[in-house]
Each structure stands twice: as structure tokens, then as C-alpha cells.
Motif scaffolding. Structure first.
Motif, PDB file in Angstrom:
ATOM      1  N   THR A  10       0.876  -1.168   0.000  1.00 36.44           N
ATOM      2  CA  THR A  10       0.000   0.000   0.000  1.00 36.44           C
ATOM      3  C   THR A  10       0.915   1.220   0.000  1.00 36.44           C
ATOM      4  OG1 THR A  10      -1.875   1.141   1.042  1.00 36.44           O
ATOM      5  CG2 THR A  10      -0.249   0.161   2.516  1.00 36.44           C
ATOM      6  N   GLU A  11       0.331   2.406  -0.127  1.00 39.89           N
ATOM      7  CA  GLU A  11       1.112   3.646  -0.156  1.00 39.89           C
ATOM      8  C   GLU A  11       0.654   4.482   1.029  1.00 39.89           C
ATOM      9  OE1 GLU A  11       1.941   6.294  -3.906  1.00 39.89           O
ATOM     10  OE2 GLU A  11       0.046   6.920  -3.024  1.00 39.89           O
ATOM     11  N   THR A  12       1.578   4.746   1.957  1.00 35.49           N
ATOM     12  CA  THR A  12       1.198   5.420   3.198  1.00 35.49           C
ATOM     13  C   THR A  12       1.511   6.906   3.158  1.00 35.49           C
ATOM     14  OG1 THR A  12       1.638   3.381   4.423  1.00 35.49           O
ATOM     15  CG2 THR A  12       1.444   5.426   5.698  1.00 35.49           C
ATOM     16  N   LEU A 104       5.928  -5.456  -4.449  1.00 33.19           N
ATOM     17  CA  LEU A 104       5.822  -4.512  -3.329  1.00 33.19           C
ATOM     18  C   LEU A 104       5.377  -3.166  -3.895  1.00 33.19           C
ATOM     19  CD1 LEU A 104       9.191  -5.332  -1.484  1.00 33.19           C
ATOM     20  CD2 LEU A 104       6.908  -6.186  -0.916  1.00 33.19           C
ATOM     21  N   HIS A 105       5.089  -2.217  -3.036  1.00 40.28           N
ATOM     22  CA  HIS A 105       4.910  -0.833  -3.490  1.00 40.28           C
ATOM     23  C   HIS A 105       6.145  -0.047  -3.085  1.00 40.28           C
ATOM     24  CE1 HIS A 105       3.762   3.358  -3.432  1.00 40.28           C
ATOM     25  NE2 HIS A 105       2.744   3.088  -4.220  1.00 40.28           N
ATOM     26  N   GLY A 106       6.438  -0.097  -1.783  1.00 36.66           N
ATOM     27  CA  GLY A 106       7.660   0.534  -1.301  1.00 36.66           C
ATOM     28  C   GLY A 106       7.433   1.798  -0.488  1.00 36.66           C
ATOM     29  N   LEU A 138       8.808  -2.485  -7.707  1.00 40.04           N
ATOM     30  CA  LEU A 138       8.413  -1.372  -6.834  1.00 40.04           C
ATOM     31  C   LEU A 138       7.685  -0.288  -7.628  1.00 40.04           C
ATOM     32  CD1 LEU A 138      11.809  -0.828  -4.945  1.00 40.04           C
ATOM     33  CD2 LEU A 138       9.762  -1.901  -3.985  1.00 40.04           C
ATOM     34  N   ASP A 139       6.891   0.486  -6.918  1.00 40.97           N
ATOM     35  CA  ASP A 139       6.298   1.715  -7.459  1.00 40.97           C
ATOM     36  C   ASP A 139       7.333   2.837  -7.263  1.00 40.97           C
ATOM     37  OD1 ASP A 139       3.075   2.981  -7.640  1.00 40.97           O
ATOM     38  OD2 ASP A 139       4.740   4.340  -7.192  1.00 40.97           O
ATOM     39  N   PRO A 140       7.487   3.743  -8.238  1.00 43.28           N
ATOM     40  CA  PRO A 140       8.490   4.804  -8.052  1.00 43.28           C
ATOM     41  C   PRO A 140       8.165   5.750  -6.899  1.00 43.28           C
ATOM     42  CG  PRO A 140       7.161   5.229 -10.010  1.00 43.28           C
ATOM     43  CD  PRO A 140       6.820   3.844  -9.547  1.00 43.28           C
ATOM     44  N   HIS A 141       6.879   5.811  -6.496  1.00 43.78           N
ATOM     45  CA  HIS A 141       6.502   6.685  -5.380  1.00 43.78           C
ATOM     46  C   HIS A 141       6.756   5.948  -4.071  1.00 43.78           C
ATOM     47  CE1 HIS A 141       3.973   8.198  -8.798  1.00 43.78           C
ATOM     48  NE2 HIS A 141       4.761   9.207  -8.499  1.00 43.78           N
ATOM     49  N   SER A 142       8.030   5.721  -3.804  1.00 38.90           N
ATOM     50  CA  SER A 142       8.407   4.870  -2.679  1.00 38.90           C
ATOM     51  C   SER A 142       9.711   5.380  -2.064  1.00 38.90           C
ATOM     52  CB  SER A 142       8.537   3.427  -3.154  1.00 38.90           C
ATOM     53  OG  SER A 142       9.497   3.335  -4.187  1.00 38.90           O
ATOM     54  N   PRO A 162       1.574   8.454 -15.321  1.00 35.45           N
ATOM     55  CA  PRO A 162       0.806   7.331 -14.768  1.00 35.45           C
ATOM     56  C   PRO A 162       1.443   5.957 -15.054  1.00 35.45           C
ATOM     57  CG  PRO A 162      -0.589   8.773 -16.130  1.00 35.45           C
ATOM     58  CD  PRO A 162       0.798   9.241 -16.296  1.00 35.45           C
ATOM     59  N   HIS A 163       1.160   5.006 -14.133  1.00 39.26           N
ATOM     60  CA  HIS A 163       1.854   3.709 -14.148  1.00 39.26           C
ATOM     61  C   HIS A 163       1.255   2.740 -15.159  1.00 39.26           C
ATOM     62  CE1 HIS A 163       3.635   5.437 -10.723  1.00 39.26           C
ATOM     63  NE2 HIS A 163       2.719   5.111  -9.850  1.00 39.26           N
ATOM     64  N   THR A 164       1.461   3.027 -16.423  1.00 39.04           N
ATOM     65  CA  THR A 164       0.879   2.195 -17.477  1.00 39.04           C
ATOM     66  C   THR A 164       1.721   0.951 -17.749  1.00 39.04           C
ATOM     67  OG1 THR A 164       2.084   3.612 -19.013  1.00 39.04           O
ATOM     68  CG2 THR A 164      -0.238   4.109 -18.669  1.00 39.04           C
TER      69      THR A 164
HETATM   70 ZN   LIG Z   1       2.927   5.540  -7.754  1.00 41.47          ZN
END
Ligand SMILES: [Zn+2]
Length: 489
Positions: A10-12, A104-106, A138-142, A162-164
Motif C-alpha cells: 500500500t502507499e502510506t 511490493l509498493h515501497g 516497486l512503485d516509483p513513489h516509494s 501514470p503507471h501504465t
Molecule cells: Zn505511484
């Protein structure tokens, strides 16, 4: 080969008032081993891609739990520990394995855990020992902490925002894992700390060209297995917040370090130029009222539930009411209590209603008015590309010439179908107000005469120079003007 896979993500937004418990995971995505659907979600593509890769290779894929909660605030301690230990127990039972490949998201932060992914990866490393391959998407917003880098062999990060490209990157992750297991490559991960924090949409310059360049280097340099940028996540108040570059090479760590550094300094040199320009609510409403054709879309860009906010801010609505604007539709304001009241009142009823701005400071004031309940819609949903995004029971209310969609599930405004779902024709409105930072663009640009990016109130910590951080390091731009000393040099 026996490979273990699982996903925990998740993204906190540590500033968000909405906390995340186990139920939040179960409501978004919770799949016990083997029960993940065939369709990948943002952080679980390593599972679905892994099924195909292992089937083709004749390898055994052991699936652990996959869990994802929609972005919000702090994760409940028991919820994190419970999901973590569930997956660790599954891994323990699956031993011995030849590799662990994770989704993961990160950007998780849990009560008592400032770096949950670092904790999780370190515990996995303890179980599998030093020589077994451990990698993750990973998501770059991490946040790329030293603990994570020490525990894992390599990471692959979505390149697009956006994460396409989350499926493409899961394929990269598995390709490198397969090449490693079959002895063709030895991945070495090099990381450079850009000592900055910024937002990097890849739908516009200068980030578009930068990502194209990464793809070009990957395609042409045989030593380079993967290049990534960790954008960082400015709403997560953690010590190691910031932008990082990653070069995964075939056993060429010095070359990787030089490349990560060169790419990172290129980003640093362009700091502050990546984001689209925005305006405040007064300017946005003035421009929209003065426009000769419509609909003008005002994106309330920072009150975006996709970034963990409540999505109930009323700052733009208050400005519209103060200016006497009519022929406006707003989609959406999150207020499950107001939706319940509207459903009890019924379609056609005229009732006094208080709605919005109940969850956090900096989001305007609850709005009081005599509203007409135009329509109520149980289990409402909108389109998002080829998929469907539900927004729960919803109500369409009318107040002083403004049509407002109230929702009971927090979700960003992806698509104009959120209005049609409640009987509003968005193409016939002069002004549309939506809540989304970037994901709305593809669908709304098709009907908008003009799009205005509006920063209204302070629902989201969007200014790292002034955000009330307690843990973030101080020696990164824009908290510090020039942490690399490039201007003096
Ligand atoms: Zn993101």
C-alpha cells in the motif's frame, strides 16, 4: 526450480487522517495462496507474470498471499505484522526455494515500523540465506532505504507515471530472475541518492525524454540489465525520503554506480521543472467563469484519494458558492454519512444537509445548505480505461446551481462516467470540478474545453520545503537549496 512469490503493498501518506487496518486490505485486494485473479493489479503483476514464466519453463511457482490496500494513512501494527508473518510462514513452509520474486509498493509506514518493506525483506533474507535470489518490483513513489538495498539482489521500478507499464516491468523482473537462475547474468545493483524530492509525470517533458533515454540505454548497452528511478513519495515522513536512481548491471557495479550517478545528477540539474504549473482556487474559478466555451475542468489536484487524502475537501466548492457560479458539477466529495442521509431522504426530497471537509485540517469547511436530493445510486461505479472503479453508494445533490456527487468510497475521479452514473451529463456543464492529480487526464481531456490544475487548501503535503516533517532528512532539495554543492563547483 522452485520459486516463491507474494505481494504486500500500500502507499502510506503519513499525514492522512484515514488509517489502514486488515479490513482495508481485504476490501481492496486480499488473495490467499493460489487465489489471485488472472488479471494483475498494480503491485501484484509479479504473481500473474510469474505464473506464465514458470509454466513455460516447467518450474514450480509457490504462491503466497497477495494483499493491497488503497492509499491512505498509517497501517495498523497488527495488520502489518499479521500479513507479514502470514507470508513469512508460507515461505518457511515452501523452503527450500531457488528464488523469491515479490510485488511490493515501497511506501508503507506502519505503527511501530518506519520501514516495513526493509523489515519484510530482511526477514525473508534471514529465512532464505545469503545466496538465494531475492528481487521485487516497486512503485516509483516509494522510499529506497539502505536496509532494502542490503536485503535484496535487485529491484525493478515502474518507469511511467501514470503507471501504465507495471506488467512490462514485472516481465523485466522475471526476465532478469530467469537469466540469473540459468547462469547467464549476475545482477549487481548500484544506487545513487539524488538528494532531492520532486514529482515526475512522464506524460510531459522533461521526464518523457529522460525515461525514453533509460529505455534506449537498456536496449543498447549489454552490461545494463535494468535502469530505474525511485521518484520518492513526499507524503511519507520517513528519514530516507527522496529521489534515487538504480542501475542493475551484469556484474559491473562500478559502471553501474557511475551510470546511476550521471543519471541522478541529470535529474538534479532539472529539479523543479518536472511538474505541470498550477494555480490557486480563486484564479481557477475566475478563469473558468471567464471561459467562452466549456466544460472547463478544474482538477482539485492535491485532494486526490489516490495519494491517500480523504477526498472530502470543499475549498473549490466554497469559492464557487461565494462567486455565485452555476451550471457546475463536482465529482466527487467523500462523505458516507451525508450519502446515508440522502438515501434515507429519498430522490426528490429537499433537506438541510451538512457535507464535506470533516476529516482533516486545510480542506475547507463543512458546507451547510438546503439541498435537493436529485438521485441516489447504490454501488455506483465509473470506468477507468478497460476496468471499473466502484465508488460505493452515492448521491447526486443540487445546491445553488451546483450539482454535487457525494460518494461513500474514497476514489479519485478517473473518468466522466462518474457523472453519468448519477444522471449528470458532464458535457453540458460549464465547469467540472474533479479530484485527481494526473490519472484523470486521459479520459477528461476528451471532453474538456480546457483543464486547470488547481492547488486548493492543504489536503496533501505538496511543498517539501514547508511540509511539517518530523523525520525527513534536512539535507535534500528543496529543504536545502543545493545539497550537492553544484553551483559552487
Ligand atoms: Zn505511484
Amino acid at each position: 526450480m522452485r520459486i516463491f512469490t507474494a505481494a504486500l503493498a500500500t502507499e502510506t501518506n503519513t499525514f492522512s487522517p484515514i488509517c489502514v487496518d486488515r479490513r482495508a486490505f481485504e476490501e481492496s485486494l486480499y488473495a490467499p495462496p493460489g487465489q489471485h485473479p488472472e488479471t494483475p493489479t498494480l503491485c501484484t503483476a509479479p504473481i500473474t507474470v510469474g505464473r506464465k514464466v514458470c509454466r513455460d519453463k516447467g518450474w514450480t511457482l509457490i504462491e503466497g498471499t497477495a494483499a493491497w490496500a488503497d492509499p491512505a494513512g498509517l497501517i495498523n501494527r497488527k495488520a502489518y505484522e499479521g500479513l507479514r508473518d502470514e507470508i513469512l510462514d508460507q515461505l518457511q513452509a515452501a523452503m527450500p526455494v531457488d528464488a523469491v520474486v515479490l510485488g511490493l509498493h515501497g511506501a508503507m509506514v506502519a505503527d511501530g515500523y518506519i520501514d516495513p518493506e526493509g523489515d519484510f525483506l530482511t526477514r525473508i533474507r534471514t529465512i532464505i540465506g545469503p545466496d538465494i535470489l531475492l528481487c521485487a518490483e516497486l512503485d516509483p513513489h516509494s522510499h529506497l532505504t539502505e536496509k532494502r538495498v542490503a536485503a535484496a539482489d535487485f529491484f525493478v521500478v515502474f518507469k511511467e507515471f501514470p503507471h501504465t507499464d507495471f506488467v512490462d516491468r514485472a516481465e523485466d523482473l522475471w526476465r532478469i530472475a530467469v537469466d540469473t537462475l540459468e547462469g547467464r547474468v549476475k545482477p549487481a545493483m548500484s544506487v545513487f541518492d539524488c538528494r532531492m524530492i520532486d514529482v515526475f509525470p512522464t506524460s510531459r517533458e522533461p521526464m518523457r525524454s529522460f525515461v525514453d533515454k533509460l529505455i534506449e540505454i537498456e536496449a543498447t548497452d549489454p552490461d545494463v540489465l535494468s535502469l530505474s528511478v525511485i521518484h520518492g513519495f513526499m507524503a511519507g515522513d520517513v528519514p530516507e525520503l527522496g529521489t534515487k536512481t538504480i542501475a542493475v548491471t551484469n556484474a559491473r557495479p562500478e559502471k553501474g554506480a557511475a551510470l546511476a550517478r550521471a543519471l541522478g545528477m541529470e535529474l538534479f540539474a532539472k529539479r523543479g521543472t518536472f511538474m505541470m504549473p498550477w494555480m490557486d482556487e480563486k484564479q481557477a474559478v475566475s478563469l473558468a467563469l471567464g471561459a467562452t466555451s466549456g466544460p472547463v475542468v478544474i482538477a482539485d489536484m492535491w485532494d486526490n484519494p489516490g495519494g491517500g487524502t480523504a477526498g472530502d475537501a470543499t475549498v473549490v466548492l466554497e469559492e464557487l458558492l461565494a462567486r455565485g457560479a452555476t451550471d457546475v458539477a463536482i465529482g466527487m466529495i467523500w462523505d458516507p454519512i451525508a450519502v446515508q442521509i440522502c438515501m434515507a431522504a429519498g430522490e426528490g426530497a429537499e433537506i438541510p444537509l451538512r457535507f464535506g471537509a470533516k476529516s482533516a485540517p486545510g480542506t475547507g469547511n463543512p458546507v451547510d445548505g438546503l439541498v435537493k436530493v436529485v438521485r441516489v445510486q447504490p454501488s455506483a461505479e465509473m470506468h477507468f480505461g478497460d476496468s471499473i472503479a466502484p465508488f460505493g453508494d452515492a448521491a447526486h445533490i443540487h445546491l445553488a446551481g451546483i450539482d454535487i456527487v457525494l460518494s461513500s468510497v474514497r476514489v479519485q475521479s478517473y473518468d466522466p462516467s462518474l457523472f453519468t452514473a448519477l444522471g449528470i451529463d458532464p458535457t453540458q456543464k460549464r465547469i467540472l470540478v474533479i479530484k485527481s492529480t494526473n490519472h484523470f487526464y486521459a479520459a477528461f481531456s476528451k471532453i474538456a474545453a480546457e483543464i486547470l490544475y488547481c492547488s486548493a487548501g492543504s489536503p496533501y503535503p505538496n511543498n517539501p520545503a514547508t511540509n511539517p516533517y518530523r523525520r525527513v532528512r534536512r539535507d535534500i532539495w528543496p529543504i536545502m537549496a543545493d545539497p550537492h554543492g553544484t553551483e559552487a563547483a
